[in-house]
Every structure is written in structure tokens, then in C-alpha cells.
Design a protein around this motif. Structure first.
Motif, PDB file in Angstrom:
ATOM      1  N   PRO A 175       0.922  -0.730   0.202  1.00  0.00           N
ATOM      2  CA  PRO A 175       0.278  -0.094  -0.061  1.00  0.00           C
ATOM      3  C   PRO A 175       1.202   1.161   0.119  1.00  0.00           C
ATOM      4  CG  PRO A 175      -0.039  -1.421   2.275  1.00  0.00           C
ATOM      5  CD  PRO A 175       0.717  -2.211   0.794  1.00  0.00           C
ATOM      6  N   VAL A 176       0.470   2.281  -0.676  1.00  0.00           N
ATOM      7  CA  VAL A 176       1.737   3.603  -1.050  1.00  0.00           C
ATOM      8  C   VAL A 176       0.192   4.531  -0.896  1.00  0.00           C
ATOM      9  CG1 VAL A 176       3.449   2.469  -2.098  1.00  0.00           C
ATOM     10  CG2 VAL A 176       1.371   3.674  -3.488  1.00  0.00           C
ATOM     11  N   ASP A 177       1.030   5.787  -0.798  1.00  0.00           N
ATOM     12  CA  ASP A 177      -0.367   7.043  -0.957  1.00  0.00           C
ATOM     13  C   ASP A 177      -1.043   7.027   1.052  1.00  0.00           C
ATOM     14  OD1 ASP A 177       1.021   7.966  -3.850  1.00  0.00           O
ATOM     15  OD2 ASP A 177      -0.856   6.821  -4.659  1.00  0.00           O
ATOM     16  N   ARG A 178      -0.423   6.694   1.977  1.00  0.00           N
ATOM     17  CA  ARG A 178      -1.172   7.280   2.582  1.00  0.00           C
ATOM     18  C   ARG A 178       0.065   7.402   3.883  1.00  0.00           C
ATOM     19  NH1 ARG A 178       1.879   2.986   5.808  1.00  0.00           N
ATOM     20  NH2 ARG A 178       2.846   1.439   4.387  1.00  0.00           N
ATOM     21  N   PRO A 179      -0.393   7.839   5.031  1.00  0.00           N
ATOM     22  CA  PRO A 179       0.154   7.805   5.601  1.00  0.00           C
ATOM     23  C   PRO A 179       1.074   6.867   6.415  1.00  0.00           C
ATOM     24  CG  PRO A 179      -1.646   8.517   6.763  1.00  0.00           C
ATOM     25  CD  PRO A 179      -1.641   7.888   5.243  1.00  0.00           C
ATOM     26  N   LEU A 180       2.773   7.157   6.903  1.00  0.00           N
ATOM     27  CA  LEU A 180       3.063   6.234   7.503  1.00  0.00           C
ATOM     28  C   LEU A 180       1.821   5.718   9.534  1.00  0.00           C
ATOM     29  CD1 LEU A 180       6.687   7.735   7.843  1.00  0.00           C
ATOM     30  CD2 LEU A 180       5.971   5.650   6.852  1.00  0.00           C
ATOM     31  N   THR A 181       2.524   4.564   9.830  1.00  0.00           N
ATOM     32  CA  THR A 181       1.254   3.864  10.569  1.00  0.00           C
ATOM     33  C   THR A 181       2.324   4.100  12.175  1.00  0.00           C
ATOM     34  OG1 THR A 181       2.173   1.317  10.521  1.00  0.00           O
ATOM     35  CG2 THR A 181      -0.574   2.455   9.319  1.00  0.00           C
ATOM     36  N   ARG A 238       5.111   7.136  -0.463  1.00  0.00           N
ATOM     37  CA  ARG A 238       5.204   7.398  -2.359  1.00  0.00           C
ATOM     38  C   ARG A 238       5.347   5.557  -2.411  1.00  0.00           C
ATOM     39  NH1 ARG A 238       1.433  10.494  -2.548  1.00  0.00           N
ATOM     40  NH2 ARG A 238       2.041  12.629  -1.981  1.00  0.00           N
ATOM     41  N   ASP A 239       6.252   4.845  -2.375  1.00  0.00           N
ATOM     42  CA  ASP A 239       6.721   3.527  -3.034  1.00  0.00           C
ATOM     43  C   ASP A 239       7.161   2.576  -1.799  1.00  0.00           C
ATOM     44  OD1 ASP A 239       6.968   2.056  -5.270  1.00  0.00           O
ATOM     45  OD2 ASP A 239       8.099   3.727  -6.271  1.00  0.00           O
ATOM     46  N   SER A 240       7.473   1.325  -1.531  1.00  0.00           N
ATOM     47  CA  SER A 240       8.051   1.007  -0.811  1.00  0.00           C
ATOM     48  C   SER A 240       8.274  -0.197  -1.866  1.00  0.00           C
ATOM     49  CB  SER A 240       7.305   0.009  -0.020  1.00  0.00           C
ATOM     50  OG  SER A 240       5.889   1.258   0.826  1.00  0.00           O
ATOM     51  N   PHE A 241       9.562  -1.237  -1.041  1.00  0.00           N
ATOM     52  CA  PHE A 241       9.882  -2.427  -1.266  1.00  0.00           C
ATOM     53  C   PHE A 241      10.099  -3.439  -0.492  1.00  0.00           C
ATOM     54  CE2 PHE A 241      13.120   0.866  -1.694  1.00  0.00           C
ATOM     55  CZ  PHE A 241      14.047   0.174  -1.893  1.00  0.00           C
ATOM     56  N   SER A 242      11.291  -4.626  -0.747  1.00  0.00           N
ATOM     57  CA  SER A 242      11.828  -5.706   0.602  1.00  0.00           C
ATOM     58  C   SER A 242      12.910  -5.391   0.687  1.00  0.00           C
ATOM     59  CB  SER A 242      10.782  -6.899   0.337  1.00  0.00           C
ATOM     60  OG  SER A 242      10.114  -6.847   1.016  1.00  0.00           O
ATOM     61  N   LEU A 243      13.580  -4.986   0.917  1.00  0.00           N
ATOM     62  CA  LEU A 243      15.411  -4.582   1.573  1.00  0.00           C
ATOM     63  C   LEU A 243      15.885  -5.987   2.059  1.00  0.00           C
ATOM     64  CD1 LEU A 243      17.451  -2.373   0.199  1.00  0.00           C
ATOM     65  CD2 LEU A 243      16.878  -1.844   2.337  1.00  0.00           C
ATOM     66  N   GLY A 244      15.117  -6.539   2.552  1.00  0.00           N
ATOM     67  CA  GLY A 244      15.820  -7.685   2.920  1.00  0.00           C
ATOM     68  C   GLY A 244      14.213  -8.561   3.821  1.00  0.00           C
ATOM     69  N   TYR A 245      14.737  -9.905   2.928  1.00  0.00           N
ATOM     70  CA  TYR A 245      13.726 -11.440   2.639  1.00  0.00           C
ATOM     71  C   TYR A 245      13.840 -12.038   3.558  1.00  0.00           C
ATOM     72  CZ  TYR A 245       9.557 -13.707   2.376  1.00  0.00           C
ATOM     73  OH  TYR A 245       7.879 -15.070   2.499  1.00  0.00           O
ATOM     74  N   PRO A 246      13.780 -12.252   5.074  1.00  0.00           N
ATOM     75  CA  PRO A 246      15.112 -14.152   5.621  1.00  0.00           C
ATOM     76  C   PRO A 246      14.192 -15.567   4.714  1.00  0.00           C
ATOM     77  CG  PRO A 246      13.530 -13.039   7.075  1.00  0.00           C
ATOM     78  CD  PRO A 246      13.298 -12.210   6.055  1.00  0.00           C
ATOM     79  N   SER A 247      12.663 -15.307   4.577  1.00  0.00           N
ATOM     80  CA  SER A 247      12.072 -16.683   4.622  1.00  0.00           C
ATOM     81  C   SER A 247      10.929 -16.228   5.151  1.00  0.00           C
ATOM     82  CB  SER A 247      12.927 -17.769   4.507  1.00  0.00           C
ATOM     83  OG  SER A 247      12.663 -18.763   5.799  1.00  0.00           O
ATOM     84  N   PRO A 248       9.538 -17.249   3.782  1.00  0.00           N
ATOM     85  CA  PRO A 248       8.406 -18.111   4.440  1.00  0.00           C
ATOM     86  C   PRO A 248       8.609 -18.006   6.007  1.00  0.00           C
ATOM     87  CG  PRO A 248       9.057 -18.916   1.966  1.00  0.00           C
ATOM     88  CD  PRO A 248      10.489 -17.913   3.124  1.00  0.00           C
ATOM     89  N   THR A 277      12.365  -0.734 -14.916  1.00  0.00           N
ATOM     90  CA  THR A 277      12.574   0.207 -14.760  1.00  0.00           C
ATOM     91  C   THR A 277      13.302   0.151 -13.313  1.00  0.00           C
ATOM     92  OG1 THR A 277      10.680   1.096 -13.075  1.00  0.00           O
ATOM     93  CG2 THR A 277      11.117   0.884 -16.306  1.00  0.00           C
ATOM     94  N   VAL A 278      14.501   1.163 -13.650  1.00  0.00           N
ATOM     95  CA  VAL A 278      15.124   1.252 -11.783  1.00  0.00           C
ATOM     96  C   VAL A 278      14.336   2.134 -11.101  1.00  0.00           C
ATOM     97  CG1 VAL A 278      17.488   1.487 -10.667  1.00  0.00           C
ATOM     98  CG2 VAL A 278      17.264   0.269 -12.739  1.00  0.00           C
ATOM     99  N   LEU A 279      14.347   2.186  -9.511  1.00  0.00           N
ATOM    100  CA  LEU A 279      14.443   3.140  -8.740  1.00  0.00           C
ATOM    101  C   LEU A 279      15.292   3.347  -7.936  1.00  0.00           C
ATOM    102  CD1 LEU A 279      12.281   4.867  -6.910  1.00  0.00           C
ATOM    103  CD2 LEU A 279      12.202   2.880  -5.325  1.00  0.00           C
ATOM    104  N   THR A 280      16.425   4.766  -7.966  1.00  0.00           N
ATOM    105  CA  THR A 280      16.908   5.186  -6.987  1.00  0.00           C
ATOM    106  C   THR A 280      17.087   6.157  -6.244  1.00  0.00           C
ATOM    107  OG1 THR A 280      19.150   4.647  -9.150  1.00  0.00           O
ATOM    108  CG2 THR A 280      19.552   6.060  -7.792  1.00  0.00           C
ATOM    109  N   VAL A 281      16.958   5.846  -4.848  1.00  0.00           N
ATOM    110  CA  VAL A 281      16.598   6.734  -4.062  1.00  0.00           C
ATOM    111  C   VAL A 281      17.936   6.813  -2.287  1.00  0.00           C
ATOM    112  CG1 VAL A 281      15.677   4.265  -2.310  1.00  0.00           C
ATOM    113  CG2 VAL A 281      14.712   6.779  -2.121  1.00  0.00           C
ATOM    114  N   PRO A 282      18.058   7.866  -2.470  1.00  0.00           N
ATOM    115  CA  PRO A 282      18.736   7.868  -1.013  1.00  0.00           C
ATOM    116  C   PRO A 282      18.922   6.697  -0.018  1.00  0.00           C
ATOM    117  CG  PRO A 282      18.649  10.387  -2.324  1.00  0.00           C
ATOM    118  CD  PRO A 282      17.988   9.214  -2.185  1.00  0.00           C
TER     119      PRO A 282
END
Length: 350
Positions: free
Chosen positions: A14-20, A190-200, A150-155
Motif C-alpha cells: 500500500p502506498v500514497d498513505r501516511p506512515l502507521t 510514495r513507494d515501498s519495496f522489501s530490502l531484506g527477506y529471510p524466508s517464508p 525500470t530502476v528506482l534510485t533513492v538515497p
């Protein structure tokens, strides 16, 4: 399986929302280290003093949609064939209305199964082998390879990092290191992705361990050396997908690694894991290899005398428990699955 965030399944974060408030409470701040034991969860593709490449959250479970979708397609074809054959060649009886019911109601359902299975297959086949992330210590940028190429680049310093939580009917609650890209108000996602995922099978503490592995590389003065030693001494393998498709050996080994410490469970679940290995091979062989833009590649190249360079070529050989036992389990599991299906089909034709 856990496909949270996969656009092809319309399970977007979910994006375009405030942080919880829960996201704020579970935040991982860039300058804050963790006291947990570091673990990389077999997520590193390559490493040097300038950058580190990681696999995406869907890479460990790749192959599931392919083999499951294939079974759905074949099942739909089988039942559609039965229905059509029964309608065309059944003798004229008072039960002809039942045959019309099969044609009008059950045949469209069978065709829907074929379409649905093909759609599942296409979420993995003909896409990309993986969707890598590159963290640049040199430029302090994070590059995320999106599913559309495409590639998202963010600091790095602008990312809001927190404990991500997802729910799946098959895997239950899963956790990841969620990276939020915020608007200028530092409040709106505005955007979200998983930077790390151990496993299910990972839990919330697993994310602490992954942060203890990742954070020093980007923040600590001795982070490069510390991360290099961890990969050399504790990991054993880097993921062999740097500018290449993984081979069939790795597809088998990776599919069975969830049960690496329990060989008897690997055998018990061999029909599921063996089919996943086959589905993984098919998905990988039909998918494109992701390519970073030239500017990203240029800034991430190691120096000529960099002593801290690691790639899949530095991996040791896959041994008995990593490859050959899973290979035996694959043969046994797939053979058992095919045998059961053949027995069921033969019973239906009688």
C-alpha cells in the motif's frame, strides 16, 4: 506462498498513505546498529568495497507459481477433454440433460482453470530471473530493479526502514525489512519495496539479524571488512545470478534449502519441493536477465586493487547434502507425484 508486493498478482504494497504508528515503532534507523547475530539469509549476489547486490523477496520461492499453474492447466485440459468426449460419444439416454449441464456449466469452469493456471505461470515465466537491489556504499544510493524493468534510485539516508509484515493463506504471517520512499513531508509513503527477506519461515527476530548484517556495511567504518569476513566465514554461497541464469543444480539446491537442516523432512516434502525445483528451472530458462543502467554499473565497479571482492565464482562446490541428496529427493518426489496422478486418472477412465 508469500508473494506480497508482486505487481503481477496485484498484491502491491500500500502506498500514497501516511506512515502507521506500528511502522514508526518498528523503525530501523540508519545510524542504529543491532545487537543480534548477523545473518544474510543467502541473499547476496555479489560484494565489493563500493556496493553489495541482493536478491528480491520473491527469489527464494520462485518456481511455485510455475509448477502449480502447470498442474492447474493440465487439470483443466483433462476435465475439458472428459466433458467434450462424454458429450460427443455418450450414447443417447435420458441423461442427456446432464451432459448439456456439463457443457454449459462445467466446461467453462475447466476453461477458466486453464486460463487461471496460464496466468499463474506467466507471473514467473517470461519475466526476469530476479529483481535485484544494489546498495552503494560509495555513493550512498539504493537501486531497486522494478518488475517492469525500470530502476528506482533513492538515497540510502532518505529511506524509512521498518519491520514489514504480510499475511498469506499458505505461509501465514511473514516479515521483511520494508523500505519506504517518503514524500517531502516525511510522512506520506510514495513507494515501498522489501530490502531484506529471510524466508517464508522467518520471524520478526530474523529481521534484526538481517539488519545486523546489512547496517554495518553502509554505516560502520570497518563495515566492508566486517561484511566480507561474515560472507567468507558464515555464508558459504553467494547467489549465482550475476549476469547469468542460475543452473539446474542451483535450482534444485535452492528449492530444498528451506529444509537444509532436516534431510528427512526434505524427503517427506519431496513431491512439493521437487516440483518447485522443476518449476524454478522452467521459470529461469524462460526469463530475462536483469541489466543495470550504465551509470549504475559504472559507479559500482570495484577498484582494481580491491581486496574485498566476492562473487558466485568464489563459492565452494555443492556437496552431498546441498545437491545430491536434494537431487535424489527430487526424483523420488516427482516420481511419487506422477504415480499418484496416473493412478487417479486411470481410475477415472475405468
Amino acid at each position: 506462498m508469500d508473494y506480497a508486493g508482486l505487481d503481477y498478482l496485484n498484491i502491491r504494497f500500500p502506498v500514497d498513505r501516511p506512515l502507521t504508528e506500528s511502522e514508526r515503532a518498528a523503525r530501523y534507523k540508519q545510524e542504529s546498529s543491532s545487537n543480534a547475530s548477523p545473518m544474510d539469509f543467502l541473499s547476496v549476489i555479489k560484494f565489493n568495497s563500493n556496493s553489495i547486490d541482493l536478491v528480491d523477496r520473491w527469489y527464494p520461492i520462485k518456481g511455485f507459481n510455475t509448477w502449480f499453474g502447470t498442474c492447474v492447466v493440465l487439470g483443466g485440459i483433462f476435465f475439458a477433454t472428459l466433458i467434450i468426449a462424454a458429450f460427443l460419444w455418450a450414447p443417447e439416454t435420458n441423461e442427456r440433460s446432464a451432459l448439456w449441464f456439463m457443457i454449459i456449466i462445467l466446461l467453462p469452469i475447466s476453461l477458466g482453470l486453464i486460463w487461471g493456471g496460464w496466468w499463474l505461470i506467466r507471473t514467473e515465466c517470461g519475466r526476469y530471473t530476479h529483481y535485484p537491489m544494489r546498495l552503494s556504499r560509495k555513493t550512498r544510493q539504493v537501486h531497486f530493479f522494478r518488475q517492469n524493468g525500470t530502476v528506482l534510485t533513492v538515497p540510502w539516508d532518505s529511506l524509512f526502514l521498518t519491520l514489514g509484515e504480510s499475511k498469506s493463506p499458505l505461509s501465514g504471517t511473514t516479515y521483511d525489512l520494508r523500505a519506504h520512499v517518503l514524500d517531502d513531508d516525511d510522512e506520506t509513503v510514495r513507494d515501498s519495496f522489501s530490502l531484506g527477506y529471510p524466508s517464508p519461515l522467518g520471524n520478526a527476530e530474523s529481521i534484526d539479524k538481517f539488519w545486523a548484517f546489512l547496517q554495518p556495511y553502509m554505516e560502520a567504518e570497518d563495515g566492508v571488512e566486517k561484511t566480507w569476513h561474515h560472507l567468507k566465514e558464515n555464508t558459504g554461497y553467494l547467489v549465482p545470478v550475476d549476469n547469468r541464469r542460475e543452473g539446474w543444480r542451483w535450482s534444485i539446491a535452492r528449492s530444498f534449502m528451506l529444509g537444509a537442516h532436516w534431510p528427512y523432512l526434505q524427503l517427506l516434502f519431496s513431491p512439493f519441493l521437487g516440483l518447485n525445483a522443476l518449476g524454478r528451472m522452467l521459470a529461469m530458462s524462460t526469463s530475462k536477465i536483469p541489466q543495470w543502467p550504465e551509470d549504475v554499473e559504472r559507479e559500482s565497479q570495484p577498484e582494481a586493487n580491491d581486496p574485498y571482492v566476492l562473487t558466485w565464482r568464489d563459492n565452494g562446490p555443492l556437496g552431498w547434502w546441498e545437491l545430491y541428496w536434494p537431487l535424489i529427493c527430487t526424483v523420488v518426489g516427482v516420481g511419487a507425484f506422477v504415480g499418484v496422478i496416473a493412478w487417479v486418472v486411470s481410475g477415472l477412465w475405468r
